[in-house]
Design a protein around this motif. Sequence first.
Motif, mmCIF file in Angstrom:
data_model
loop_
_atom_site.group_PDB
_atom_site.id
_atom_site.type_symbol
_atom_site.label_atom_id
_atom_site.label_comp_id
_atom_site.label_asym_id
_atom_site.label_seq_id
_atom_site.Cartn_x
_atom_site.Cartn_y
_atom_site.Cartn_z
ATOM 1 N N SER A 76 0.836 -1.216 0.000
ATOM 2 C CA SER A 76 0.000 0.000 0.000
ATOM 3 C C SER A 76 0.864 1.256 0.000
ATOM 4 O O SER A 76 0.547 2.226 -0.704
ATOM 5 N N ARG A 113 -0.417 -1.112 9.424
ATOM 6 C CA ARG A 113 -0.857 -1.208 8.049
ATOM 7 C C ARG A 113 -1.086 0.184 7.444
ATOM 8 O O ARG A 113 -1.804 0.995 8.017
ATOM 9 N N ALA A 114 -0.495 0.439 6.289
ATOM 10 C CA ALA A 114 -0.657 1.752 5.654
ATOM 11 C C ALA A 114 -1.891 1.758 4.759
ATOM 12 O O ALA A 114 -2.296 0.726 4.241
ATOM 13 N N GLU A 160 -4.655 -4.773 -5.533
ATOM 14 C CA GLU A 160 -3.690 -5.090 -4.472
ATOM 15 C C GLU A 160 -4.219 -6.284 -3.689
ATOM 16 O O GLU A 160 -5.319 -6.248 -3.147
#
Length: 328
Positions: A76, A113-114, A160
Amino acid sequence: MSAARAAAGDPAELGRRLRECDRGAAPAALNVIEDRSARGRERTRKLLAEVSPAALGGEAGAHLVGVTGPPGAGKSSLLSALVGRWRELGRTVAVLAVDPTSRRSGGSLLGDRARIEHDPRDDGVLIRSTAAGTRMGGLAPPTREAVQALAPAFDLVVVETVGVGQSETDVEEVTDTVAVVVQPASGDTLQFLKAGIMEVPDVLVVTKADLGEPALRARRDLESALRALGSRDTPVVSVSSVPPPSGIDDLVEALDAHRAAIDLPATRLRARRLTALADFLAERGEAGLRALGGRREAERFLDSLHPALDAAALVGALEERASEEGGG
Ligand SMILES: Nc1nc2c(ncn2[C@@H]2O[C@H](COP(=O)(O)OP(=O)(O)OP(=O)(O)O)[C@@H](O)[C@H]2O)c(=O)[nH]1
Ligand SMILES: [Mg+2]
């Protein structure tokens, strides 16, 4: 309901708008696709018919890119940098981020988590999270259909997914180019590659280049594994996504080069057929597959159908075939 709102909700109208590159229709179109009720399925079929190769007069123009890799590899963060660069180059981008957390009891997979960052006022970018399919990293039919719907309206459609080893196959089925993202000092991907469990991706990306030596070592290890596998032409790109980003232009170039080298009609045809099969399987399960004589037989049957049929028409053909074979 006003006439304008009724028109905005009309699935065929949404499909037509996407076909004419009206990106404003994208969010409503994705809502239609996410509605898995019988009515939603019917509306989705109408929408997708408007963006079929027959309606478009050929394959959709977007470059379909899969970005996949283990949890926390930096996918990400990389996409934030990549989307920014693509926008600077004047390219429009849609990202479908397949979120595996919804399948997990404990919520968030990783605390740090981005999210993919972008300018919310920029209508050249669309970022959407979608739920994973049954397997980790597996692609649910709505994600596959979303790719088809967005492909005429954006220059790039990116999926993704979280995956290691065999779970790349799903994203490989629906995209033109797969980039596998690896972070330094994570041996899994290397081992899977060496053992032949994982297919050699189109592009390999080593993230977190700012870490220095470990990132250099990861890159050298991957390159020597690729040489041993006879895939020395597979590009390995080192990137850093923290400011100041590095390697992003090299990655843009590697992705473009891959897209330029593939047989696009053949790639897309295969994607439509495998998408139809996945959709059919999601609705009818293994019993449906047995009615078709197994996966091989089903694929053979799909290969015998007209290349311009869209995925929905292919699903219809599979259903008809299954009821014939099943004697019902
Ligand atoms: N030092 C450094 N850290 C990075 C870089 N890219 C990502 N990170 C960090 O790595 C962690 C995971 O990054 P994400 O971008 O969320 O990774 P991901 O692969 O999308 O993770 P999932 O979606 O959970 O699978 C975060 O803490 C990021 O800040 C980088 O280039 N350098
Ligand atoms: Mg992520």
